[in-house]
Design an enzyme around this catalytic site. Structure first.
Site, PDB file in Angstrom:
ATOM      1  N   ASP A  17      36.722  79.647  10.476  1.00 41.19           N
ATOM      2  CA  ASP A  17      36.730  80.277  11.802  1.00 41.19           C
ATOM      3  C   ASP A  17      37.253  81.716  11.736  1.00 41.19           C
ATOM      4  O   ASP A  17      38.065  82.048  10.876  1.00 41.19           O
ATOM      5  CB  ASP A  17      37.608  79.437  12.749  1.00 41.19           C
ATOM      6  CG  ASP A  17      37.359  79.790  14.211  1.00 41.19           C
ATOM      7  OD1 ASP A  17      36.276  80.321  14.528  1.00 41.19           O
ATOM      8  OD2 ASP A  17      38.255  79.531  15.039  1.00 41.19           O
ATOM      9  N   HIS A  34      29.670  86.984  10.426  1.00 39.79           N
ATOM     10  CA  HIS A  34      29.093  85.787   9.796  1.00 39.79           C
ATOM     11  C   HIS A  34      28.568  86.133   8.399  1.00 39.79           C
ATOM     12  O   HIS A  34      28.772  85.385   7.447  1.00 39.79           O
ATOM     13  CB  HIS A  34      27.956  85.220  10.651  1.00 39.79           C
ATOM     14  CG  HIS A  34      28.413  84.731  12.001  1.00 39.79           C
ATOM     15  ND1 HIS A  34      29.512  83.934  12.157  1.00 39.79           N
ATOM     16  CD2 HIS A  34      27.912  84.919  13.252  1.00 39.79           C
ATOM     17  CE1 HIS A  34      29.683  83.662  13.453  1.00 39.79           C
ATOM     18  NE2 HIS A  34      28.723  84.248  14.135  1.00 39.79           N
ATOM     19  N   LEU A 128      31.033  69.431  -8.444  1.00 38.10           N
ATOM     20  CA  LEU A 128      31.629  69.538  -7.103  1.00 38.10           C
ATOM     21  C   LEU A 128      30.587  69.068  -6.096  1.00 38.10           C
ATOM     22  O   LEU A 128      29.412  69.426  -6.201  1.00 38.10           O
ATOM     23  CB  LEU A 128      31.990  71.006  -6.813  1.00 38.10           C
ATOM     24  CG  LEU A 128      32.418  71.327  -5.368  1.00 38.10           C
ATOM     25  CD1 LEU A 128      33.759  70.698  -5.045  1.00 38.10           C
ATOM     26  CD2 LEU A 128      32.510  72.854  -5.163  1.00 38.10           C
ATOM     27  N   ILE A 192      40.996  70.847  16.013  1.00 38.70           N
ATOM     28  CA  ILE A 192      40.024  70.232  15.104  1.00 38.70           C
ATOM     29  C   ILE A 192      38.587  70.584  15.515  1.00 38.70           C
ATOM     30  O   ILE A 192      37.669  70.518  14.694  1.00 38.70           O
ATOM     31  CB  ILE A 192      40.210  68.690  15.106  1.00 38.70           C
ATOM     32  CG1 ILE A 192      41.644  68.301  14.696  1.00 38.70           C
ATOM     33  CG2 ILE A 192      39.211  67.978  14.220  1.00 38.70           C
ATOM     34  CD1 ILE A 192      42.043  68.714  13.300  1.00 38.70           C
TER      35      ILE A 192
HETATM   36  C1  IPE Z   1      34.556  75.554  14.937  1.00 36.19           C
HETATM   37  O1  IPE Z   1      34.747  76.883  15.332  1.00 36.19           O
HETATM   38  C2  IPE Z   1      33.190  75.380  14.365  1.00 36.19           C
HETATM   39  C3  IPE Z   1      32.914  76.063  13.106  1.00 36.19           C
HETATM   40  C4  IPE Z   1      33.759  76.755  12.399  1.00 36.19           C
HETATM   41  C5  IPE Z   1      31.568  75.913  12.630  1.00 36.19           C
HETATM   42  P1  IPE Z   1      34.536  77.321  16.872  1.00 36.19           P
HETATM   43  O2  IPE Z   1      34.834  78.769  16.920  1.00 36.19           O
HETATM   44  O3  IPE Z   1      33.201  76.886  17.324  1.00 36.19           O
HETATM   45  O4  IPE Z   1      35.654  76.451  17.586  1.00 36.19           O
HETATM   46  P2  IPE Z   1      36.339  76.645  19.012  1.00 36.19           P
HETATM   47  O5  IPE Z   1      35.225  76.864  20.009  1.00 36.19           O
HETATM   48  O6  IPE Z   1      37.247  77.836  18.923  1.00 36.19           O
HETATM   49  O7  IPE Z   1      37.101  75.388  19.240  1.00 36.19           O
HETATM   50  C1  IPE Z   2      33.179  80.703  12.880  1.00 29.90           C
HETATM   51  O1  IPE Z   2      33.531  81.962  13.370  1.00 29.90           O
HETATM   52  C2  IPE Z   2      31.706  80.592  12.563  1.00 29.90           C
HETATM   53  C3  IPE Z   2      30.943  79.747  13.501  1.00 29.90           C
HETATM   54  C4  IPE Z   2      31.467  79.021  14.446  1.00 29.90           C
HETATM   55  C5  IPE Z   2      29.519  79.727  13.344  1.00 29.90           C
HETATM   56  P1  IPE Z   2      33.423  82.316  14.920  1.00 29.90           P
HETATM   57  O2  IPE Z   2      32.056  82.857  15.178  1.00 29.90           O
HETATM   58  O3  IPE Z   2      33.818  81.162  15.751  1.00 29.90           O
HETATM   59  O4  IPE Z   2      34.478  83.493  15.030  1.00 29.90           O
HETATM   60  P2  IPE Z   2      35.518  83.724  16.216  1.00 29.90           P
HETATM   61  O5  IPE Z   2      36.312  82.466  16.353  1.00 29.90           O
HETATM   62  O6  IPE Z   2      34.727  84.029  17.438  1.00 29.90           O
HETATM   63  O7  IPE Z   2      36.337  84.877  15.732  1.00 29.90           O
HETATM   64 MG    MG Z   3      35.625  80.539  16.492  1.00 33.35          MG
END
Ligand code: IPE
Ligand code: IPE
Ligand code: MG
Length: 245
Positions: A17, A34, A128, A192
């Site tokens: 994240d 990303h 792995l 989570i």
């Molecule tokens: C969780 O991250 C999903 C992934 C890392 C793929 P999100 O950014 O979607 O989670 P929330 O919305 O902050 O809970």
């Molecule tokens: C996690 O990073 C990647 C995905 C959920 C696809 P985010 O895109 O949620 O990044 P933030 O949380 O907005 O910084």
């Molecule tokens: Mg996020």
């Protein structure tokens, strides 16, 4: 009491994240974050290979992430295609078995085909097991397992009294792998977010403010060291689980 410093997890799960915030800090579009996250994925794989960790499960796209703006979804889908085209050969060479977990039917054919090809190409590897969760949700996993169990009961192959935790475990996506020993969530949130709900029951949780694209070897080593100082009791007392010697 001495922590068991040689204790290495068999299975690490990661909620990757913080990509969007990483990009925002640089005044760039979220997709830039990303794309930057790819390097951290390579670092995570290298880290697991170096420590002979058996399995790595990465949360790449949740079932809820479909609700993001169309522009971001489309950038993510294009990124999936590029990553599948460019990274699979190297993972294959490294002896990594790739598995995609989640409801893959929701993806467009070019992505589905590449995912299935990558899984077939690497299925015999044992260095792995890399599980990439896409269109995955822990509740979805429980629902699909419930459907399987209901079918078995409906056609008379399973007695309801024979349903126990072991029987259910065998029906989840990662049935044949041990539960994660360590969950790492980057990006500062302490939740989570519908990742492996069943499997995380006794997982050690490690939260770091580091944004996913900034994760490097040192940051993964720090997470491992933190894990190695935990005492995993599984409901017992410390005295019961502490090895004296
Ligand atoms: C969780 O991250 C999903 C992934 C890392 C793929 P999100 O950014 O979607 O989670 P929330 O919305 O902050 O809970
Ligand atoms: C996690 O990073 C990647 C995905 C959920 C696809 P985010 O895109 O949620 O990044 P933030 O949380 O907005 O910084
Ligand atoms: Mg996020």
């Amino acid at each position: 009491m001495q922590p068991d410093v040689v204790n290495v997890p068999q299975h690490i799960a990661i909620i990757m994240d913080g990509n969007g915030r990483w990009a925002k800090r640089r005044h760039r579009p979220r997709a830039f974050g990303h794309r930057a996250g790819r390097k951290a994925v390579r670092e995570a794989v290298a880290f697991c290979l170096r420590h002979s960790i058996q399995a790595l499960s990465l949360f790449a796209f949740s079932s809820e992430n479909w609700h993001r703006p169309e522009e971001e979804i489309s950038a993510l889908m294009n990124l999936f295609i590029r990553v599948l085209d460019r990274e699979v050969a190297e993972l294959d060479q490294q002896g990594v078995r790739i598995r995609f977990i989640g409801d893959l039917d929701a993806f467009a054919r070019p992505i589905r085909t590449r995912m299935h090809t990558a899984m077939r190409r690497t299925q015999a590897h044992q260095q792995l097991c890399l599980n990439i969760a896409v269109n995955y949700g822990g509740r979805w996993d429980i629902v699909q397992a419930a459907r399987k169990v209901a079918k078995l009961v409906a056609c008379g192959q399973l007695d309801p009294t024979a349903i126990d935790a072991d029987r259910l475990t065998g029906l989840f996506c990662l049935a044949n792998l041990p539960d994660p020993d360590l969950l790492i969530r980057t990006g500062g949130e302490r939740r989570i977010s519908n990742f492996m709900l069943w499997q995380l029951a006794y997982t050690e949780l490690y939260f770091t403010d580091t944004l996913w694209p900034d994760m490097n070897e040192q940051a993964f080593e720090e997470a491992l060291t933190d894990f190695q100082h935990r005492v995993r009791r599984f409901g017992k007392t410390t005295a019961q689980v502490t090895v004296r010697g």
